[in-house]
Design a protein around this motif. Structure first.
Motif, PDB file in Angstrom:
ATOM      1  N   ALA A 303       0.803  -1.222   0.000  1.00 35.64           N
ATOM      2  CA  ALA A 303       0.000   0.000   0.000  1.00 35.64           C
ATOM      3  C   ALA A 303       0.835   1.271   0.000  1.00 35.64           C
ATOM      4  CB  ALA A 303      -0.939   0.004   1.208  1.00 35.64           C
ATOM      5  N   GLY A 304       2.090   1.179   0.442  1.00 31.21           N
ATOM      6  CA  GLY A 304       2.923   2.364   0.589  1.00 31.21           C
ATOM      7  C   GLY A 304       2.904   2.859   2.015  1.00 31.21           C
ATOM      8  N   VAL A 305       4.005   3.408   2.471  1.00 28.83           N
ATOM      9  CA  VAL A 305       4.121   3.838   3.862  1.00 28.83           C
ATOM     10  C   VAL A 305       3.146   4.954   4.195  1.00 28.83           C
ATOM     11  CG1 VAL A 305       5.928   5.592   3.503  1.00 28.83           C
ATOM     12  CG2 VAL A 305       5.840   4.308   5.679  1.00 28.83           C
ATOM     13  N   GLU A 306       2.658   5.679   3.183  1.00 28.66           N
ATOM     14  CA  GLU A 306       1.724   6.780   3.406  1.00 28.66           C
ATOM     15  C   GLU A 306       0.316   6.287   3.735  1.00 28.66           C
ATOM     16  OE1 GLU A 306       3.537   6.391   0.681  1.00 28.66           O
ATOM     17  OE2 GLU A 306       5.030   8.018   0.748  1.00 28.66           O
ATOM     18  N   HIS A 307       0.086   4.986   3.694  1.00 28.38           N
ATOM     19  CA  HIS A 307      -1.275   4.482   3.854  1.00 28.38           C
ATOM     20  C   HIS A 307      -1.397   3.456   4.975  1.00 28.38           C
ATOM     21  CE1 HIS A 307      -2.153   6.674   0.250  1.00 28.38           C
ATOM     22  NE2 HIS A 307      -1.127   6.079  -0.339  1.00 28.38           N
ATOM     23  N   VAL A 308      -0.446   3.493   5.898  1.00 29.38           N
ATOM     24  CA  VAL A 308      -0.423   2.551   7.014  1.00 29.38           C
ATOM     25  C   VAL A 308      -0.265   3.328   8.311  1.00 29.38           C
ATOM     26  CG1 VAL A 308       0.706   0.522   8.007  1.00 29.38           C
ATOM     27  CG2 VAL A 308       0.642   0.816   5.518  1.00 29.38           C
ATOM     28  N   GLY A 309      -0.968   2.888   9.326  1.00 28.35           N
ATOM     29  CA  GLY A 309      -0.838   3.443  10.668  1.00 28.35           C
ATOM     30  C   GLY A 309      -1.023   2.334  11.679  1.00 28.35           C
ATOM     31  N   LEU A 310      -1.388   2.704  12.891  1.00 29.04           N
ATOM     32  CA  LEU A 310      -1.606   1.730  13.952  1.00 29.04           C
ATOM     33  C   LEU A 310      -3.083   1.705  14.325  1.00 29.04           C
ATOM     34  CD1 LEU A 310       1.395   2.495  16.342  1.00 29.04           C
ATOM     35  CD2 LEU A 310       1.310   0.898  14.407  1.00 29.04           C
ATOM     36  N   GLY A 311      -3.578   0.500  14.650  1.00 30.11           N
ATOM     37  CA  GLY A 311      -4.947   0.310  15.136  1.00 30.11           C
ATOM     38  C   GLY A 311      -4.956  -0.842  16.116  1.00 30.11           C
ATOM     39  N   SER A 312      -4.557  -0.579  17.335  1.00 29.95           N
ATOM     40  CA  SER A 312      -4.144  -1.615  18.283  1.00 29.95           C
ATOM     41  C   SER A 312      -5.222  -2.648  18.604  1.00 29.95           C
ATOM     42  CB  SER A 312      -3.676  -0.962  19.583  1.00 29.95           C
ATOM     43  OG  SER A 312      -4.773  -0.357  20.256  1.00 29.95           O
ATOM     44  N   ASP A 313      -6.455  -2.201  18.832  1.00 27.58           N
ATOM     45  CA  ASP A 313      -7.520  -3.000  19.442  1.00 27.58           C
ATOM     46  C   ASP A 313      -7.238  -3.249  20.914  1.00 27.58           C
ATOM     47  OD1 ASP A 313     -10.015  -4.132  19.485  1.00 27.58           O
ATOM     48  OD2 ASP A 313      -9.486  -5.950  18.410  1.00 27.58           O
ATOM     49  N   PHE A 314      -6.551  -2.302  21.568  1.00 26.75           N
ATOM     50  CA  PHE A 314      -6.363  -2.364  23.015  1.00 26.75           C
ATOM     51  C   PHE A 314      -7.721  -2.496  23.709  1.00 26.75           C
ATOM     52  CE2 PHE A 314      -2.221   0.293  22.802  1.00 26.75           C
ATOM     53  CZ  PHE A 314      -1.423  -0.832  22.936  1.00 26.75           C
ATOM     54  N   ASP A 315      -7.746  -3.316  24.741  1.00 24.68           N
ATOM     55  CA  ASP A 315      -8.927  -3.595  25.550  1.00 24.68           C
ATOM     56  C   ASP A 315     -10.032  -4.311  24.789  1.00 24.68           C
ATOM     57  OD1 ASP A 315      -8.599  -2.788  28.363  1.00 24.68           O
ATOM     58  OD2 ASP A 315      -8.160  -0.828  27.508  1.00 24.68           O
ATOM     59  N   GLY A 316      -9.728  -4.748  23.560  1.00 28.38           N
ATOM     60  CA  GLY A 316     -10.700  -5.500  22.791  1.00 28.38           C
ATOM     61  C   GLY A 316     -10.195  -6.851  22.331  1.00 28.38           C
ATOM     62  N   ALA A 317      -8.939  -7.166  22.637  1.00 26.84           N
ATOM     63  CA  ALA A 317      -8.341  -8.403  22.118  1.00 26.84           C
ATOM     64  C   ALA A 317      -7.123  -8.758  22.961  1.00 26.84           C
ATOM     65  CB  ALA A 317      -7.926  -8.216  20.658  1.00 26.84           C
ATOM     66  N   THR A 318      -6.609  -9.974  22.753  1.00 31.52           N
ATOM     67  CA  THR A 318      -5.308 -10.359  23.286  1.00 31.52           C
ATOM     68  C   THR A 318      -4.245  -9.696  22.432  1.00 31.52           C
ATOM     69  OG1 THR A 318      -6.152 -12.511  23.991  1.00 31.52           O
ATOM     70  CG2 THR A 318      -3.763 -12.288  23.767  1.00 31.52           C
ATOM     71  N   VAL A 319      -3.379  -8.890  23.046  1.00 29.10           N
ATOM     72  CA  VAL A 319      -2.346  -8.201  22.288  1.00 29.10           C
ATOM     73  C   VAL A 319      -0.979  -8.772  22.649  1.00 29.10           C
ATOM     74  CG1 VAL A 319      -3.741  -6.097  22.240  1.00 29.10           C
ATOM     75  CG2 VAL A 319      -1.941  -6.319  23.950  1.00 29.10           C
ATOM     76  N   LEU A 320      -0.020  -8.466  21.807  1.00 28.72           N
ATOM     77  CA  LEU A 320       1.342  -8.974  21.984  1.00 28.72           C
ATOM     78  C   LEU A 320       1.906  -8.596  23.348  1.00 28.72           C
ATOM     79  CD1 LEU A 320       2.693  -7.804  18.528  1.00 28.72           C
ATOM     80  CD2 LEU A 320       2.341 -10.179  19.183  1.00 28.72           C
ATOM     81  N   SER A 321       2.481  -9.575  24.045  1.00 25.01           N
ATOM     82  CA  SER A 321       3.093  -9.281  25.338  1.00 25.01           C
ATOM     83  C   SER A 321       4.273  -8.339  25.201  1.00 25.01           C
ATOM     84  CB  SER A 321       3.539 -10.582  26.024  1.00 25.01           C
ATOM     85  OG  SER A 321       4.494 -11.276  25.234  1.00 25.01           O
ATOM     86  N   SER A 322       4.912  -8.316  24.032  1.00 23.98           N
ATOM     87  CA  SER A 322       6.052  -7.419  23.822  1.00 23.98           C
ATOM     88  C   SER A 322       5.622  -5.958  23.741  1.00 23.98           C
ATOM     89  CB  SER A 322       6.787  -7.813  22.541  1.00 23.98           C
ATOM     90  OG  SER A 322       5.884  -7.889  21.452  1.00 23.98           O
ATOM     91  N   VAL A 323       4.359  -5.707  23.463  1.00 26.36           N
ATOM     92  CA  VAL A 323       3.815  -4.349  23.532  1.00 26.36           C
ATOM     93  C   VAL A 323       3.119  -4.158  24.870  1.00 26.36           C
ATOM     94  CG1 VAL A 323       2.222  -2.688  22.486  1.00 26.36           C
ATOM     95  CG2 VAL A 323       3.548  -4.236  21.020  1.00 26.36           C
ATOM     96  N   GLU A 324       2.299  -5.113  25.256  1.00 25.42           N
ATOM     97  CA  GLU A 324       1.645  -5.229  26.560  1.00 25.42           C
ATOM     98  C   GLU A 324       0.455  -4.289  26.715  1.00 25.42           C
ATOM     99  OE1 GLU A 324       0.732  -7.060  29.955  1.00 25.42           O
ATOM    100  OE2 GLU A 324       2.440  -7.650  28.729  1.00 25.42           O
ATOM    101  N   ASP A 325       0.697  -2.974  26.577  1.00 24.09           N
ATOM    102  CA  ASP A 325      -0.373  -2.001  26.749  1.00 24.09           C
ATOM    103  C   ASP A 325       0.065  -0.696  26.108  1.00 24.09           C
ATOM    104  OD1 ASP A 325       1.376  -0.713  28.577  1.00 24.09           O
ATOM    105  OD2 ASP A 325       0.483  -1.736  30.292  1.00 24.09           O
TER     106      ASP A 325
END
Length: 364
Positions: A303-325
């Protein structure tokens, strides 16, 4: 935090903290909490889960899409979710519209309570508000609805919600509603499940365009995404998803979808939810951070770097322990830089791309 990452201000495309605090306030009560004048919950001081104000400040969160979501568990007449075989492709039924409307208003009201109670938290209503959050030491909330269950099929309450601060609309969650079909949670499947937008769904997209509301395609099936791209005048958004080429879940975006969103100058927020990152679909919080970075690399390549961001789903899913919160965001950007992304590219991924899309939709 690495020296080169000092100063990153991050925008997150999706969290579910409103639902979690709302559920907390409901515990032990037979009635819905009187949020407009009552308890503000635990968000401002600290709570279990992934997001609260102290950790958001520590993590450099400038703004996030705070989603009002109405779980089937909030509808006393709804099917018990334990009876839904998600792995087999079953989806829950729609939530009663009256229940959904009440819960949506109550969750959005929490944002106003938090903003009134602490000047380190503010509601983002414009690009000026957004830029103030980028420049200042505060956290901004972009009021969002996930699943649109609280919006009446005839849109008769849409302006009431806009007056309450609504700035972004997710058309579906992974269940049907009056507007569209959501994808089931099926691994080893494409997003191509069922028909596209209903007539009411097309009307809702046009109404969002008229009011300057973000239209979010997360959880939407393939036909629905195509219909949104044909209908909307503004850059399309997928607030939280992974890359189908790496994790072949029906929830994730194919390369064709990534290209189509980029062609319309839109944005994809990459999820931290392990189930939609793991190549086998495992819900494993110890999945290596490198897997998330593989999704990032692939999305950027397609897609190109101009069309990507972050969308964590914090508090809605199991997330990576390396990020944690949310406090783990600086470490994530250390890892992104270690992958070879430049300072300019990291700024785009952190907030620059989200700002472009918001400005195109809201106006400068």
């Amino acid at each position: 935090m690495g020296e080169d990452t000092v100063g990153y201000r991050v925008v997150d495309g999706h969290n579910d903290v409103l639902l979690r605090v709302y559920e907390e306030l409901l515990e032990g009560s037979e009635d819905e909490p009187a949020i407009p004048g009552g308890d503000v919950g635990s968000f401002l001081e600290g709570r279990d889960g992934h997001v609260d104000l102290p950790r958001a400040l520590d993590g450099g969160l400038a703004a996030g899409f705070f989603a009002a979501f109405v779980s089937n568990d909030l509808d006393p007449d709804s099917l018990d979710l334990s009876a839904v075989d998600f792995d087999a492709g079953d989806v829950p039924p729609p939530v009663d519209p009256a229940v959904a409307a009440r819960a949506t208003r109550a969750q959005l009201a929490l944002l106003s309570r938090w903003a009134a109670a602490d000047d380190r938290f503010r509601i983002v209503d414009s690009i000026a508000d957004f830029d103030a959050c980028l420049a200042g030491d505060c956290v901004g909330a972009i009021p969002h609805v996930e699943g649109a269950g609280g919006i009446a099929a005839d849109l008769s309450n849409l302006d009431v919600l806009v007056d309450a601060g609504l700035r972004s609309v997710g058309l579906v969650w992974s269940r049907p509603n009056a507007f569209a079909r959501g994808v089931p949670f099926v691994h080893g499947s494409t997003p191509d499940h069922g028909p596209g937008l209903t007539d009411a769904g097309r009307t809702l997209v046009r109404a969002c365009n008229d009011r300057g509301l973000i239209v979010d395609c997360a959880h939407l099936n393939a036909a629905g995404v195509r219909d949104v791209l044909a209908e909307t005048e503004h850059p399309p958004v997928v607030s939280h998803a992974g890359v189908h080429e790496i994790c072949p879940s029906s929830r994730n975006l194919t390369d064709g979808q990534l290209r189509a969103i980029a062609d319309r100058d839109g944005i994809v927020g990459l999820t931290f939810a392990t189930r939609f990152l793991h190549p086998d679909g495992d819900d494993d919080r110890d999945l290596p951070l490198s897997t998330l970075l593989d999704h990032l690399d692939h999305a950027v390549d397609v897609a190109g770097v101009e069309h990507v961001g972050l969308g964590s789903d914090f508090d809605g899913a199991t997330v990576l322990s390396s990020v944690e919160d949310v406090a783990g965001l600086p470490g994530l950007f250390d890892a992104i830089e270690a992958r070879g992304y430049s300072r300019r590219e990291c700024v785009l991924l952190a907030h620059g791309n989200w700002r472009r899309v918001l400005a195109a939709t809201w106006g400068d």
